[in-house]
Write an enzyme that holds these catalytic residues in place. Structure first.
Site, mmCIF file in Angstrom:
data_model
loop_
_atom_site.group_PDB
_atom_site.id
_atom_site.type_symbol
_atom_site.label_atom_id
_atom_site.label_comp_id
_atom_site.label_asym_id
_atom_site.label_seq_id
_atom_site.Cartn_x
_atom_site.Cartn_y
_atom_site.Cartn_z
ATOM 1 N N GLY A 48 0.705 -1.210 -0.064
ATOM 2 C CA GLY A 48 0.040 -0.195 -0.069
ATOM 3 C C GLY A 48 0.811 1.327 -0.143
ATOM 4 O O GLY A 48 0.227 2.233 -0.544
ATOM 5 N N GLU A 102 4.207 3.965 5.936
ATOM 6 C CA GLU A 102 2.865 3.221 5.828
ATOM 7 C C GLU A 102 1.919 4.224 5.121
ATOM 8 O O GLU A 102 1.887 5.324 4.986
ATOM 9 C CB GLU A 102 2.365 2.865 7.088
ATOM 10 C CG GLU A 102 2.418 1.439 7.749
ATOM 11 C CD GLU A 102 1.793 0.486 6.843
ATOM 12 O OE1 GLU A 102 1.302 0.816 5.643
ATOM 13 O OE2 GLU A 102 1.330 -0.600 7.641
ATOM 14 N N ASP A 103 0.832 3.323 4.266
ATOM 15 C CA ASP A 103 0.035 4.156 3.629
ATOM 16 C C ASP A 103 -1.120 4.683 4.686
ATOM 17 O O ASP A 103 -1.668 5.628 4.933
ATOM 18 C CB ASP A 103 -0.739 3.278 2.636
ATOM 19 C CG ASP A 103 -1.113 1.655 3.174
ATOM 20 O OD1 ASP A 103 -0.649 1.490 4.545
ATOM 21 O OD2 ASP A 103 -1.629 1.103 2.412
ATOM 22 N N ASP A 106 -4.587 1.749 11.027
ATOM 23 C CA ASP A 106 -5.982 1.500 11.261
ATOM 24 C C ASP A 106 -6.057 1.209 12.751
ATOM 25 O O ASP A 106 -6.116 1.949 13.666
ATOM 26 C CB ASP A 106 -6.564 0.405 10.163
ATOM 27 C CG ASP A 106 -8.048 0.248 10.349
ATOM 28 O OD1 ASP A 106 -8.537 1.182 10.334
ATOM 29 O OD2 ASP A 106 -8.531 -1.156 10.625
ATOM 30 N N LYS A 134 -6.383 6.576 11.112
ATOM 31 C CA LYS A 134 -7.717 6.574 11.617
ATOM 32 C C LYS A 134 -7.769 6.734 13.205
ATOM 33 O O LYS A 134 -7.659 5.558 13.610
ATOM 34 C CB LYS A 134 -8.402 5.372 11.154
ATOM 35 C CG LYS A 134 -8.645 5.307 9.695
ATOM 36 C CD LYS A 134 -9.293 3.948 9.285
ATOM 37 C CE LYS A 134 -9.477 3.968 7.700
ATOM 38 N NZ LYS A 134 -9.873 2.436 7.337
ATOM 39 N N PHE A 156 -13.731 3.396 5.049
ATOM 40 C CA PHE A 156 -12.897 2.546 4.108
ATOM 41 C C PHE A 156 -12.504 3.661 3.068
ATOM 42 O O PHE A 156 -13.469 4.154 2.278
ATOM 43 C CB PHE A 156 -13.517 1.607 3.612
ATOM 44 C CG PHE A 156 -12.661 0.556 2.788
ATOM 45 C CD1 PHE A 156 -11.771 -0.315 3.446
ATOM 46 C CD2 PHE A 156 -12.579 0.628 1.441
ATOM 47 C CE1 PHE A 156 -10.690 -1.148 3.073
ATOM 48 C CE2 PHE A 156 -11.559 -0.123 0.780
ATOM 49 C CZ PHE A 156 -10.881 -1.066 1.461
ATOM 50 N N ASP A 163 -5.776 -0.388 -1.727
ATOM 51 C CA ASP A 163 -6.787 -1.226 -2.442
ATOM 52 C C ASP A 163 -7.946 -1.463 -1.658
ATOM 53 O O ASP A 163 -8.111 -1.469 -0.481
ATOM 54 C CB ASP A 163 -5.827 -2.452 -2.803
ATOM 55 C CG ASP A 163 -5.873 -3.392 -1.430
ATOM 56 O OD1 ASP A 163 -5.432 -2.862 -0.347
ATOM 57 O OD2 ASP A 163 -6.345 -4.598 -1.616
ATOM 58 N N ARG A 169 -5.497 0.529 -6.486
ATOM 59 C CA ARG A 169 -4.295 1.128 -5.980
ATOM 60 C C ARG A 169 -3.637 2.397 -7.087
ATOM 61 O O ARG A 169 -2.959 3.141 -6.733
ATOM 62 C CB ARG A 169 -3.218 -0.009 -5.983
ATOM 63 C CG ARG A 169 -3.385 -1.013 -5.005
ATOM 64 C CD ARG A 169 -2.181 -1.756 -4.763
ATOM 65 N NE ARG A 169 -2.419 -3.045 -3.862
ATOM 66 C CZ ARG A 169 -2.354 -3.204 -2.431
ATOM 67 N NH1 ARG A 169 -2.345 -2.175 -2.006
ATOM 68 N NH2 ARG A 169 -2.534 -4.326 -2.054
HETATM 69 P P1 IMP Z 1 -3.839 -2.307 11.037
HETATM 70 O O1 IMP Z 1 -2.642 -3.181 11.296
HETATM 71 O O2 IMP Z 1 -4.986 -2.757 11.737
HETATM 72 O O3 IMP Z 1 -3.176 -0.954 11.437
HETATM 73 O O4 IMP Z 1 -4.092 -2.186 9.325
HETATM 74 C C1 IMP Z 1 -3.440 -1.433 8.585
HETATM 75 C C2 IMP Z 1 -3.396 -2.167 7.253
HETATM 76 O O5 IMP Z 1 -4.843 -2.459 7.028
HETATM 77 C C3 IMP Z 1 -3.077 -0.909 6.236
HETATM 78 O O6 IMP Z 1 -1.685 -1.167 5.871
HETATM 79 C C4 IMP Z 1 -3.880 -1.415 5.172
HETATM 80 O O7 IMP Z 1 -3.188 -2.485 4.248
HETATM 81 C C5 IMP Z 1 -5.096 -1.871 5.607
HETATM 82 N N1 IMP Z 1 -6.276 -0.921 5.753
HETATM 83 C C6 IMP Z 1 -6.879 -0.449 6.736
HETATM 84 N N2 IMP Z 1 -7.905 0.691 6.671
HETATM 85 C C7 IMP Z 1 -7.861 0.386 5.010
HETATM 86 C C8 IMP Z 1 -8.545 1.348 4.202
HETATM 87 O O8 IMP Z 1 -9.389 2.050 4.446
HETATM 88 N N3 IMP Z 1 -8.487 0.820 2.966
HETATM 89 C C9 IMP Z 1 -7.365 -0.024 2.639
HETATM 90 N N4 IMP Z 1 -6.741 -0.566 3.311
HETATM 91 C C10 IMP Z 1 -7.106 -0.420 4.543
HETATM 92 MG MG MG Z 2 -0.271 -1.061 4.251
#
Ligand code: IMP
Ligand code: MG
Length: 180
Positions: A48, A102-103, A106, A134, A156, A163, A169
């Site tokens: 991402g 990171e992109d 979450d 977020k 989302f 993606d 993407r």
């Molecule tokens: P975390 O480990 O819960 O912080 O998840 C992070 C990963 O979940 C990111 O690196 C993304 O790949 C994916 N992700 C979380 N939210 C979104 C979204 O709104 N759109 C697309 N990918 C997301």
């Molecule tokens: Mg990611």
């Protein structure tokens, strides 16, 4: 308002290319100021973050290096914080000032685990930049990024490297799920 369809779902434009460029520039200025006199190692988290990492890295003016990893995290009592590297680190990180790119953060699970692994590997310092954050979704508060492009609602988003089921993407702007 510009609307796109990704895998049969409709998305509305949320950040234009120009808005994204200006947010990335702001993050780069803060990193350039904070890392004056240092030689940070950027670690781009695939897939991402590839677009954000590319745009950000072009704006970095301190001597810097970049490398890439691909991570998979597992949620579960026994495995929380364990992050598997699908594409492992290719360079030694011991003694380095690392900036993870990171992109989006979450829940923070992936970054919580990865930062822990980097500390165990003996980095001099580790900070996190994420284009999006977020705040309403964070569960692992130690994974709150220091350098954030934009904090967004718990919705989302797709585009600019992010993606929806591997599609979208390539969109140069950022889109959020269409609300009826
Ligand atoms: P975390 O480990 O819960 O912080 O998840 C992070 C990963 O979940 C990111 O690196 C993304 O790949 C994916 N992700 C979380 N939210 C979104 C979204 O709104 N759109 C697309 N990918 C997301
Ligand atoms: Mg990611």
């Amino acid at each position: 308002m510009q609307i796109v369809t990704v895998n049969e779902l409709t998305f509305d434009e949320y950040l234009s290319e120009q808005e994204i460029a200006s947010l990335v520039k702001d993050v780069a200025s803060r990193i350039n100021a904070d890392y004056a006199g240092k030689e940070p190692l950027f670690i781009c988290v695939l897939n991402g973050a590839f677009m954000y990492a590319s745009d950000l890295f072009k704006q970095i003016t301190v001597p810097a290096e970049i490398t890439f990893v691909r991570l998979k995290s597992y949620e579960g009592t026994a495995t929380t914080g364990k992050v598997n590297m699908l594409i492992p680190l290719q360079v030694p990180v011991e003694g380095r000032d690392v900036i993870i790119v990171e992109d989006i953060v979450d829940t923070g699970l992936t970054m919580h685990g990865f930062m822990q692994q980097l500390r165990e590997a003996g980095v001099a310092s580790v900070e996190l930049t994420s284009f999006l954050f977020k705040p309403g979704a964070i569960k692992y508060v130690d994974a709150t990024p220091k350098y954030i492009g934009k904090s967004i609602p718990t919705k989302f988003v797709v585009g600019y490297g992010l993606d929806y089921d591997e599609k979208g993407r390539n969109l140069p702007a950022l889109y959020t799920l269409h609300q009826e």
